[in-house]
Design an enzyme around this catalytic site. Structure first.
Site, short mmCIF file in Angstrom:
data_model
loop_
_atom_site.label_atom_id
_atom_site.label_comp_id
_atom_site.label_asym_id
_atom_site.label_seq_id
_atom_site.Cartn_x
_atom_site.Cartn_y
_atom_site.Cartn_z
N ARG A 113 0.96 -1.17 -0.08
CA ARG A 113 0.10 -0.09 -0.08
C ARG A 113 0.87 1.28 0.15
NH1 ARG A 113 -2.50 0.20 6.27
NH2 ARG A 113 -0.68 0.12 7.34
N GLU A 152 -2.74 8.31 7.24
CA GLU A 152 -1.34 8.40 7.63
C GLU A 152 -0.24 8.74 6.65
OE1 GLU A 152 -0.48 4.45 9.63
OE2 GLU A 152 -1.28 5.33 11.39
N CYS A 160 10.53 10.33 -1.84
CA CYS A 160 10.37 9.78 -3.28
C CYS A 160 11.53 10.37 -4.38
CB CYS A 160 9.20 10.13 -3.76
SG CYS A 160 8.92 9.64 -5.46
N GLU A 307 -6.81 5.91 15.99
CA GLU A 307 -6.60 4.18 16.15
C GLU A 307 -5.84 3.74 17.32
OE1 GLU A 307 -4.33 2.96 12.66
OE2 GLU A 307 -5.39 4.02 11.16
N GLU A 355 -3.15 -8.08 7.47
CA GLU A 355 -3.25 -7.32 8.77
C GLU A 355 -4.33 -8.53 9.30
OE1 GLU A 355 -4.28 -3.34 8.19
OE2 GLU A 355 -2.12 -2.81 8.82
N LYS A 356 -4.39 -9.91 8.93
CA LYS A 356 -5.58 -10.83 9.60
C LYS A 356 -5.41 -11.11 11.26
CE LYS A 356 -3.34 -14.80 7.16
NZ LYS A 356 -2.44 -13.87 6.32
N HIS A 358 -4.12 -9.03 13.29
CA HIS A 358 -4.37 -7.64 13.84
C HIS A 358 -5.46 -7.68 14.58
CE1 HIS A 358 -4.29 -3.32 14.97
NE2 HIS A 358 -3.23 -3.28 14.51
C1 GAL Z 1 -1.90 1.98 11.06
C2 GAL Z 1 -2.79 1.92 9.59
C3 GAL Z 1 -3.98 1.04 9.62
C4 GAL Z 1 -3.60 -0.46 10.12
C5 GAL Z 1 -2.81 -0.18 11.48
C6 GAL Z 1 -2.45 -1.37 11.93
O1 GAL Z 1 -0.71 2.50 10.77
O2 GAL Z 1 -3.46 3.41 9.71
O3 GAL Z 1 -4.66 1.11 8.55
O4 GAL Z 1 -2.61 -0.78 9.20
O5 GAL Z 1 -1.75 0.76 11.19
O6 GAL Z 1 -1.80 -1.35 13.27
#
Ligand code: GAL
Length: 669
Positions: A113, A152, A160, A307, A355-356, A358
């Site tokens: 990503r 983020e 870049c 988050e 991220e499964k 997470h």
């Molecule tokens: C953040 C991100 C999320 C997810 C999360 C996992 O950095 O914004 O999309 O990836 O981490 O911890």
């Protein structure tokens, strides 16, 4: 323009939601479960570009329409994301130059990503088209509460080196310096034969044989920061025009060096950030410091924790879960430091993808009796009782100077000590305030400091035009200022301020530094203050007095008995200089003495590892108590007033006990 606390009058609670990873029957279950868990805000669409626009220009919002309606029907508001953080495969394939290039001139590959170049016109125009579509489609949707732009910025990919970026860099430099002679002067290009005849001769320094011109390195960092900020502003302008009353933000990160968040904050309606403390670290002091920085970015305006994880992340080498109660405890820590929203990544744990493993609010089992869901629901139920906190501010009499450009400059190569860690050094002062429950704001050296009794400027290497006068004026008018070693050395192009170090600060500090003595790793010395001995490490300044007096001197080495810490009365205030890295006990003693002189006190008394923070508004004053210990703690309140326990309902006066790993949210009556 409405403020966020006009739009969201409760503590916001929820998380990222990725319905495109699930079938429609799951959506309905989710909406019902959200409601049950007390969720009132959900971020949707953050990584949805590939399903919103499956082919160029072929948009499909039908699924998002349904999700928005369903969430609204269940009383859940939406932070609608603009979905621009990860462009789809077709875009990268059709426009290969839209992909970012690394420092060795290799383009990033697709399949992860955030691989786009911020300076690609193709990325920018596809992004603008998508954002316009989203804004027009959802501008009147009743679920829309806020706009979540991108995600983020600069995470994973903050530099870049593509051709587009190079062209943009040259333009950026032309704009900044106007004439190449000015750039040559500011970068000091007569050194190592680096002189340029024109802006066209400037290239990237990603693959250089040795140290790069520091002026160029600093400007490259500024340029990349500005490139991402330009993207954000492009989106923001579209959204603002179509929906003038919907607050707009992007989410910030923990200890994130590449972006100058003070500069960004001016473009955000609310600061939001993502916090993932490692349970191995114990009490999350570093995260408390970030909460305070985030609150300070918009001068005390509450932020959103956008988050966090319920139990464990999946991106560390070993991912420890939060213990029972820690998620709740750390959520309240965010609230105590100024959070008005507690959100998670993510609502439902993914079945597939990177991220499964997470954590999420709903685990793979979907089990409502699971520990995770029970804790999620308990917190959701509790937050409903805390409306009076929304918009309330943390009163601080202390400020720490913090500056991103200084961070960049101090950690560039070619220094007397190339292992200095700016954040660690700032933390060495912050942790003293944290442990003593003294609230701290973060400021820039040029900000208005008149509200503060005590200001600490740790390792303020870069002094920009006007900063010195501002600090001088602060001391002159009665402030107490603490400056630590390797401060006042360079200007904004990383050229030395000539004269004795720290030349611009020297006269009000009443001392100068004749030489730097960095220590080999593991080496320590001692400083002696009123016959007490404290260890010190990392660095010693060889200090000469010019009006200041010695508070502490070195015990050993060839600079034995010479000043290590000095104090100088100047105007109505005083300026302290700390020329080394003293152990915690010394910093604690110094800072608490200075704070006591200014009558700066904690809001209550309690045992160690109990955080106590005030949050006040015109309507109500609060005290939030967070017991990081496993054992109960007794707290003595400083006032005789009555307090109501907002979580349990009882009334408290003078003394109160808090269970281990538990919190109190008290409202003063
Ligand atoms: C953040 C991100 C999320 C997810 C999360 C996992 O950095 O914004 O999309 O990836 O981490 O911890």
């Amino acid at each position: 323009m409405k403020t966020v606390s006009d739009v969201l009058t409760n503590i916001s609670y929820g998380g990222d939601y990725n319905p495109e990873q699930w079938t429609e029957d799951v959506w309905l279950k989710d909406a019902k479960l959200m409601r049950k868990a007390g969720v009132n805000l959900i971020s949707v669409g953050i990584f949805s570009w590939a399903v919103l626009e499956k082919e160029e220009g072929n948009y499909d919002f039908s699924w998002l329409d349904k999700v928005m309606d369903m969430l609204h029907d269940h009383g859940v508001g939406v932070c609608l994301a603009t979905a621009t953080a990860s462009p789809p495969a077709w875009l990268s394939m059709k426009y290969p130059d839209s992909v970012a290039v690394n420092q060795y001139n290799v383009p990033y590959s697709f399949g992860s990503r955030q691989h786009y170049s911020p300076n690609s016109p193709e990325y920018r125009s596809a992004m603008v088209r998508l954002v316009k579509k989203l804004a027009d489609r959802y501008k009147d949707h009743p679920a829309l509460k806020m706009w979540h732009i991108n995600n983020e910025y600069a995470c994973h990919m903050s530099e870049c080196y593509s051709d587009y970026s190079l062209q943009a860099f040259r333009k950026w430099l032309l704009n900044r310096y106007e004439h190449i002679d000015e750039l040559n002067e500011r970068w000091g290009t007569n050194f190592w034969s680096q002189r340029y005849n024109s802006f066209e001769e400037i290239t990237f320094s990603g693959n250089s044989p040795t140290l790069v011109n520091p002026g160029q390195e600093l400007d490259y960092k500024r340029f990349m920061n500005d490139s991402f900020l330009e993207l954000y502003k492009l989106e923001k302008d579209i959204l603002r025009e179509v929906t003038p009353n919907v607050p707009i933000f992007t989410n910030f990160m923990f200890e994130f060096k590449p972006l100058d968040y003070f500069q960004w904050a001016e473009e955000l309606d609310v600061i939001t950030w993502d916090s993932y403390p490692d349970p191995r670290e114990g009490i999350p002091v570093a995260h408390a410091m970030q909460h305070d920085i985030m609150r300070s970015l918009k001068k005390g305006q509450p932020f959103f924790l956008m988050e966090q994880v319920t139990n464990q992340v999946n991106w560390r080498d070993i991912n420890l879960p939060k213990k029972p109660g820690e998620m709740r405890l750390w959520s309240y820590a965010a609230i105590a430091h100024g959070g008005d929203g507690i959100m998670f990544f993510q609502w439902r744990q993914s079945r597939a993808g990177a991220e499964k493993f997470h954590g999420a609010m709903i685990p793979h089992s979907s089990d409502e009796t699971s520990r995770v869901y029970r804790e999620v629901k308990q917190l959701g139920d509790e937050l409903k009782k805390l409306d009076s906190l929304v918009g309330a501010r943390v009163p601080a009499k202390v400020a720490i100077v913090f500056d991103w450009e200084n961070w960049w400059a101090v950690e560039l190569d070619g220094k007397p000590h190339n292992k200095l860690d700016y954040l660690d050094h700032v933390k060495s002062y912050y942790q003293v305030f944290f442990a003593n429950n003294i609230a701290v704001d973060f400021v820039r050296a040029g900000d208005d400091l008149s509200a503060y009794e005590l200001v600490v400027a740790p390792m303020l290497y870069m002094i920009k035009l006007g900063d010195d006068k501002n600090l001088e004026n602060y001391v002159d008018t009665g402030g107490t200022l603490v400056v630590s070693y390797f401060s006042g050395i360079a200007d904004e192009n990383d050229r030395i301020h000539l004269g004795h170090y720290p030349a611009p600060l020297r006269h009000f500090l009443g001392m100068y530094v004749e030489e730097f003595v960095p220590y080999a790793e593991g080496k320590t010395n001692q400083i002696v203050h009123n016959a007490q001995h404290f260890s010190c490490s990392t660095w010693s300044d060889i200090i000469r007095l010019e009006g200041a007096h010695t508070l502490a001197s070195y015990k050993d080495e060839w600079y034995k008995d010479m000043p290590a810490v000095t104090s100088h009365s100047f105007g109505k205030g005083k300026a302290i200089y700390v020329g080394t890295e003293p152990e915690y006990d010394y910093v604690n003693q110094l800072i608490t003495t200075l704070a006591a002189e200014k009558n700066i006190e904690p809001p209550a008394e309690g045992p160690p590892n109990v955080e106590m923070v005030e949050r006040n508004s015109d309507e109500a004053n609060h005290l939030i108590v967070i017991n990081h210990n496993e054992d109960p703690a007794v707290i003595q309140l400083n006032s005789n007033k009555n307090y109501v326990n907002l979580l349990t309902g009882g009334t408290i006066q003078k003394e109160v006990s808090v269970e281990g790993t538990d919190v109190l949210v008290l409202r003063c009556e």
